[in-house]
Structures are given as structure tokens and as C-alpha cells.
Design a protein around this motif. Structure first.
Motif, PDB file in Angstrom:
ATOM      1  N   LYS A   4       0.855  -1.180   0.000  1.00  0.00           N
ATOM      2  CA  LYS A   4       0.000   0.000   0.000  1.00  0.00           C
ATOM      3  C   LYS A   4       0.889   1.227   0.000  1.00  0.00           C
ATOM      4  O   LYS A   4       1.976   1.222   0.553  1.00  0.00           O
ATOM      5  CB  LYS A   4      -0.916   0.012   1.218  1.00  0.00           C
ATOM      6  N   ASP A   5       0.401   2.304  -0.626  1.00  0.00           N
ATOM      7  CA  ASP A   5       1.159   3.538  -0.696  1.00  0.00           C
ATOM      8  C   ASP A   5       0.207   4.709  -0.507  1.00  0.00           C
ATOM      9  O   ASP A   5      -0.922   4.686  -0.981  1.00  0.00           O
ATOM     10  CB  ASP A   5       1.855   3.645  -2.051  1.00  0.00           C
ATOM     11  N   TYR A  17      -3.121   4.087  -2.861  1.00  0.00           N
ATOM     12  CA  TYR A  17      -3.036   3.057  -3.886  1.00  0.00           C
ATOM     13  C   TYR A  17      -2.820   1.694  -3.252  1.00  0.00           C
ATOM     14  O   TYR A  17      -2.144   1.574  -2.246  1.00  0.00           O
ATOM     15  CB  TYR A  17      -1.856   3.326  -4.829  1.00  0.00           C
ATOM     16  N   ASN A  18      -3.359   0.663  -3.888  1.00  0.00           N
ATOM     17  CA  ASN A  18      -2.965  -0.717  -3.624  1.00  0.00           C
ATOM     18  C   ASN A  18      -1.995  -1.095  -4.729  1.00  0.00           C
ATOM     19  O   ASN A  18      -2.246  -0.831  -5.906  1.00  0.00           O
ATOM     20  CB  ASN A  18      -4.166  -1.660  -3.637  1.00  0.00           C
ATOM     21  N   ILE A  19      -0.892  -1.722  -4.361  1.00  0.00           N
ATOM     22  CA  ILE A  19       0.147  -2.079  -5.324  1.00  0.00           C
ATOM     23  C   ILE A  19       0.335  -3.586  -5.310  1.00  0.00           C
ATOM     24  O   ILE A  19       0.488  -4.186  -4.252  1.00  0.00           O
ATOM     25  CB  ILE A  19       1.477  -1.393  -4.966  1.00  0.00           C
ATOM     26  N   SER A  21       2.674  -6.630  -7.368  1.00  0.00           N
ATOM     27  CA  SER A  21       3.724  -6.902  -8.353  1.00  0.00           C
ATOM     28  C   SER A  21       4.088  -8.375  -8.340  1.00  0.00           C
ATOM     29  O   SER A  21       3.906  -9.062  -7.346  1.00  0.00           O
ATOM     30  CB  SER A  21       4.959  -6.042  -8.076  1.00  0.00           C
ATOM     31  N   THR A  47       3.600  -4.917 -12.598  1.00  0.00           N
ATOM     32  CA  THR A  47       3.190  -4.171 -11.414  1.00  0.00           C
ATOM     33  C   THR A  47       1.865  -3.487 -11.723  1.00  0.00           C
ATOM     34  O   THR A  47       1.698  -2.894 -12.788  1.00  0.00           O
ATOM     35  CB  THR A  47       4.236  -3.106 -11.033  1.00  0.00           C
ATOM     36  N   TYR A  49      -1.151  -0.803 -10.125  1.00  0.00           N
ATOM     37  CA  TYR A  49      -1.516   0.216  -9.138  1.00  0.00           C
ATOM     38  C   TYR A  49      -3.013   0.464  -9.258  1.00  0.00           C
ATOM     39  O   TYR A  49      -3.510   0.731 -10.345  1.00  0.00           O
ATOM     40  CB  TYR A  49      -0.782   1.532  -9.411  1.00  0.00           C
ATOM     41  N   ASP A  51      -6.111   2.808  -7.639  1.00  0.00           N
ATOM     42  CA  ASP A  51      -6.500   3.936  -6.791  1.00  0.00           C
ATOM     43  C   ASP A  51      -7.657   3.492  -5.911  1.00  0.00           C
ATOM     44  O   ASP A  51      -8.684   3.033  -6.402  1.00  0.00           O
ATOM     45  CB  ASP A  51      -6.913   5.114  -7.675  1.00  0.00           C
ATOM     46  N   LYS A  57      -6.915   2.428 -12.514  1.00  0.00           N
ATOM     47  CA  LYS A  57      -5.817   1.500 -12.267  1.00  0.00           C
ATOM     48  C   LYS A  57      -4.831   1.547 -13.424  1.00  0.00           C
ATOM     49  O   LYS A  57      -5.192   1.875 -14.551  1.00  0.00           O
ATOM     50  CB  LYS A  57      -6.317   0.075 -12.038  1.00  0.00           C
TER      51      LYS A  57
END
Length: 75
Positions: A4-5, A17-19, A21, A47, A49, A51, A57
Motif C-alpha cells: 500500500k502507498d 493506492y494498492n500495489i 507486483s 506491477t 496500481y 486507486d 488503475k
């Protein structure tokens, strides 16, 4: 992997964001000496991303080349 960021863009709104990868690679070990090997790899990964506040996304996929160095220590 996942993560998460949270981005503070200076506005009153924060972007979250959820990330996600992943990656897959294959290679081999080429021994220079009995204890040292070079490991070239070729792979593919991506990867994504997403929102959290909207349906937006982004997804990025790519080929990659890696070169590793292994040193095996004796007992």
C-alpha cells in the motif's frame, strides 16, 4: 508481492493506492571458479496500481535481464 502507498501531493486530498507486483525468471549458474558463479537471468514481470478512491488503475508489464554474482563460502 503486495503493498500500500499513500501520496501526499500538497493538496487536502491524499492519494491512496494498492500495489501488486509479480515476476518470473529463469537462468543458470556459470562457475568462474569452484566458489564464484555468475547467474544471468531472463524474466517477465508486472506491477499494478489501483486507486482506492476511484476505479482507476494502471498496469505495467516488462521483460528484464538480471545478472547475479554468487560467492560460496567454505566451511
Amino acid at each position: 508481492g503486495t503493498g500500500k502507498d499513500k501520496v501526499d501531493n500538497g493538496n487536502t486530498d491524499d492519494d491512496k493506492y494498492n500495489i501488486t507486483s509479480w515476476g518470473l525468471s529463469a537462468g543458470y549458474a556459470y562457475f568462474l571458479t569452484d566458489n564464484v558463479a555468475l547467474e544471468p537471468q531472463l524474466g517477465y514481470g508486472g506491477t499494478g496500481y489501483k486507486d482506492k478512491d476511484s476505479s482507476g488503475k494502471d498496469i505495467y508489464n516488462s521483460l528484464f535481464i538480471r545478472l547475479g554474482l554468487q560467492v560460496y563460502l567454505g566451511k
